[in-house]
Motif scaffolding. Structure first.
Motif, short mmCIF file in Angstrom:
data_model
loop_
_atom_site.label_atom_id
_atom_site.label_comp_id
_atom_site.label_asym_id
_atom_site.label_seq_id
_atom_site.Cartn_x
_atom_site.Cartn_y
_atom_site.Cartn_z
N SER A 173 0.83 -1.20 0.00
CA SER A 173 0.00 0.00 0.00
C SER A 173 0.88 1.27 0.00
O SER A 173 1.87 1.33 0.73
CB SER A 173 -0.88 -0.04 1.26
OG SER A 173 -1.77 1.01 1.21
N GLY A 174 0.53 2.21 -0.85
CA GLY A 174 1.24 3.48 -0.88
C GLY A 174 2.48 3.49 -1.77
O GLY A 174 3.24 4.46 -1.77
N GLY A 229 2.56 3.66 -4.94
CA GLY A 229 2.39 4.51 -6.11
C GLY A 229 1.73 3.85 -7.31
O GLY A 229 1.75 4.40 -8.42
N LYS A 230 1.10 2.70 -7.09
CA LYS A 230 0.45 1.98 -8.21
C LYS A 230 -0.61 2.86 -8.88
O LYS A 230 -0.60 3.05 -10.09
CB LYS A 230 -0.21 0.67 -7.71
CG LYS A 230 0.71 -0.28 -6.99
CD LYS A 230 0.01 -1.54 -6.55
CE LYS A 230 -1.00 -1.38 -5.43
NZ LYS A 230 -0.43 -0.98 -4.14
N SER A 231 -1.55 3.36 -8.04
CA SER A 231 -2.64 4.17 -8.60
C SER A 231 -2.10 5.47 -9.18
O SER A 231 -2.58 5.94 -10.22
CB SER A 231 -3.68 4.51 -7.53
OG SER A 231 -4.29 3.34 -7.09
N THR A 232 -1.09 6.03 -8.52
CA THR A 232 -0.52 7.29 -9.03
C THR A 232 0.08 7.07 -10.41
O THR A 232 -0.14 7.87 -11.33
CB THR A 232 0.56 7.82 -8.05
OG1 THR A 232 -0.07 8.07 -6.80
CG2 THR A 232 1.19 9.09 -8.56
N HIS A 258 -3.94 -5.31 -5.53
CA HIS A 258 -3.24 -5.68 -4.30
C HIS A 258 -2.95 -7.17 -4.28
O HIS A 258 -2.19 -7.66 -3.45
CB HIS A 258 -4.16 -5.44 -3.09
CG HIS A 258 -4.12 -4.06 -2.57
ND1 HIS A 258 -5.12 -3.16 -2.80
CD2 HIS A 258 -3.18 -3.42 -1.81
CE1 HIS A 258 -4.80 -2.03 -2.20
NE2 HIS A 258 -3.64 -2.16 -1.61
N1 LIG Z 1 -4.08 13.16 -3.73
C1 LIG Z 1 -3.03 12.90 -2.97
N2 LIG Z 1 -2.51 13.86 -2.16
C2 LIG Z 1 -1.42 13.64 -1.39
N3 LIG Z 1 -0.76 12.45 -1.35
C3 LIG Z 1 -1.23 11.45 -2.13
C4 LIG Z 1 -2.39 11.62 -2.96
N4 LIG Z 1 -2.61 10.46 -3.61
C5 LIG Z 1 -1.66 9.60 -3.20
N5 LIG Z 1 -0.83 10.20 -2.31
C6 LIG Z 1 0.34 9.58 -1.67
O1 LIG Z 1 1.18 9.09 -2.71
C7 LIG Z 1 1.71 7.83 -2.36
C8 LIG Z 1 1.29 6.81 -3.42
O2 LIG Z 1 -0.14 6.64 -3.32
P1 LIG Z 1 -0.94 5.67 -4.28
O3 LIG Z 1 -2.37 5.80 -3.95
O4 LIG Z 1 -0.52 5.91 -5.68
O5 LIG Z 1 -0.38 4.25 -3.84
P2 LIG Z 1 -0.99 2.81 -4.09
O6 LIG Z 1 0.17 1.90 -4.27
O7 LIG Z 1 -1.98 2.86 -5.20
O8 LIG Z 1 -1.71 2.56 -2.71
P3 LIG Z 1 -2.94 1.60 -2.33
O9 LIG Z 1 -2.48 0.24 -2.72
O10 LIG Z 1 -3.06 1.76 -0.86
O11 LIG Z 1 -4.11 2.07 -3.10
C9 LIG Z 1 1.21 7.52 -0.96
O12 LIG Z 1 2.20 7.95 -0.05
C10 LIG Z 1 -0.03 8.37 -0.83
O13 LIG Z 1 -0.27 8.73 0.50
#
Ligand SMILES: Nc1ncnc2c1ncn2[C@@H]1O[C@H](COP(=O)(O)OP(=O)(O)OP(=O)(O)O)[C@@H](O)[C@H]1O
Length: 275
Positions: A43-44, A46-49, A200
């Protein structure tokens, strides 16, 4: 060969000052046309980013993203996104959700032949997604799995080159997910769409992907890329094969090594127990 998607030296920050987070650090990733790539990681990481940035929904700092030979500087019709929540229009039937949603704003200018072509494509997708018996139903009358089929059909309506999927089956029960896995692989085989799929679930990532991109957190980055050696024809029994379990364990171990957070470990252990 020129990749369909080329991500080079990508950095993405959120927030400012003390709240500034480095969500993606120097991401390099090439994805070939018609490839099915899955992204996994704690988690976190950056996958979704990464997915949203490829879609053009997020601005980025350094680096570049090229899709179909063009720089990505915003959303485009060549890239469609499917989210975990189905976000269908409740007042439209299944067929109209698929047929009209993408280009509602252009309807006034649509000719009767445009409408006919759209209707034919919608019917083909309704058949492909097994929705014929609910074509005239409204979203509220459908199960979650059915609603997600509609959302996928709608995303495919304009024949996007790239389908970006952010945990699309995360809200579905295990049995429905299995059905959706085989369905999306079938759709990929027929439509030849390039698919980037965030999950995930390591098992889901391996079963669906031709390559699994393993990401690591703090800062978000690509840790490794694993080629999935199971060929194009896959059956649910594959998940019971020792080679499948070994690959799953290898990826889970890698995620465990790069995550270092207790809650992640608990989640990983839950996943491991199913092998
Ligand atoms: N809109 C936002 N504003 C500030 N920080 C963000 C935002 N979106 C994501 N983050 C931060 O960027 C990082 C990557 O987040 P992201 O959601 O891309 O991860 P992820 O791997 O998709 O997580 P998950 O599996 O929990 O969905 C994390 O530290 C998150 O807290």
């Amino acid at each position: 060969m020129t990749p369909k998607i080329a991500v080079r030296g990508l950095y993405k920050h959120y927030g400012r000052g003390a709240r500034r987070t480095l969500a993606l650090q120097h991401v390099d990733l090439d994805i070939a046309a018609s490839e099915f790539v899955t992204l996994v990681g704690a988690s976190g990481c950056g996958k979704s980013t990464l997915l949203r940035t490829i879609c053009g929904l997020e601005e980025y700092g350094q680096g570049s993203i090229v899709c179909n030979g063009r720089d990505v500087d915003g959303p485009g019709a060549d890239r469609a996104m499917v989210f975990q929540s189905y976000s269908l229009y409740p007042w439209l039937t299944v067929k109209d959700n698929i047929r009209f949603c993408r280009r509602l704003k252009h309807h006034a200018a649509a000719t009767s032949s445009d409408v006919e072509i759209a209707s034919g494509r919608a019917d083909a997708l309704i058949g492909l997604m097994g929705l014929a018996h609910v074509a005239h139903a409204y979203p509220a009358e459908l199960s979650g799995g059915m609603q997600q089929r509609v959302a996928i059909a709608r995303a495919l309506m304009a024949r996007p080159d790239v389908l970006l999927m952010d945990e699309p089956f995360g809200a579905l029960d295990a049995q429905t997910r299995e059905v959706m896995h085989d369905l999306i692989r079938h759709v990929h085989h027929l439509e030849k769409t390039t698919i980037v799929f965030v999950t995930h679930d390591v098992e889901e990532a391996i079963y669906l992907g031709e390559r699994v991109v393993v990401m690591a957190p703090r800062p978000g980055r690509i840790d490794s890329i694993v080629d999935v050696p199971f060929g194009a024809k896959r059956h649910q029994d594959l998940k019971l094969a020792p080679e499948f379990s070994a690959l799953k364990r290898q990826i889970l171990n890698r995620i465990r090594e790069t995550s270092g957070v207790k809650t992640d470990l608990e989640q990983l252990e839950k996943l491991t127990r199913t092998t």
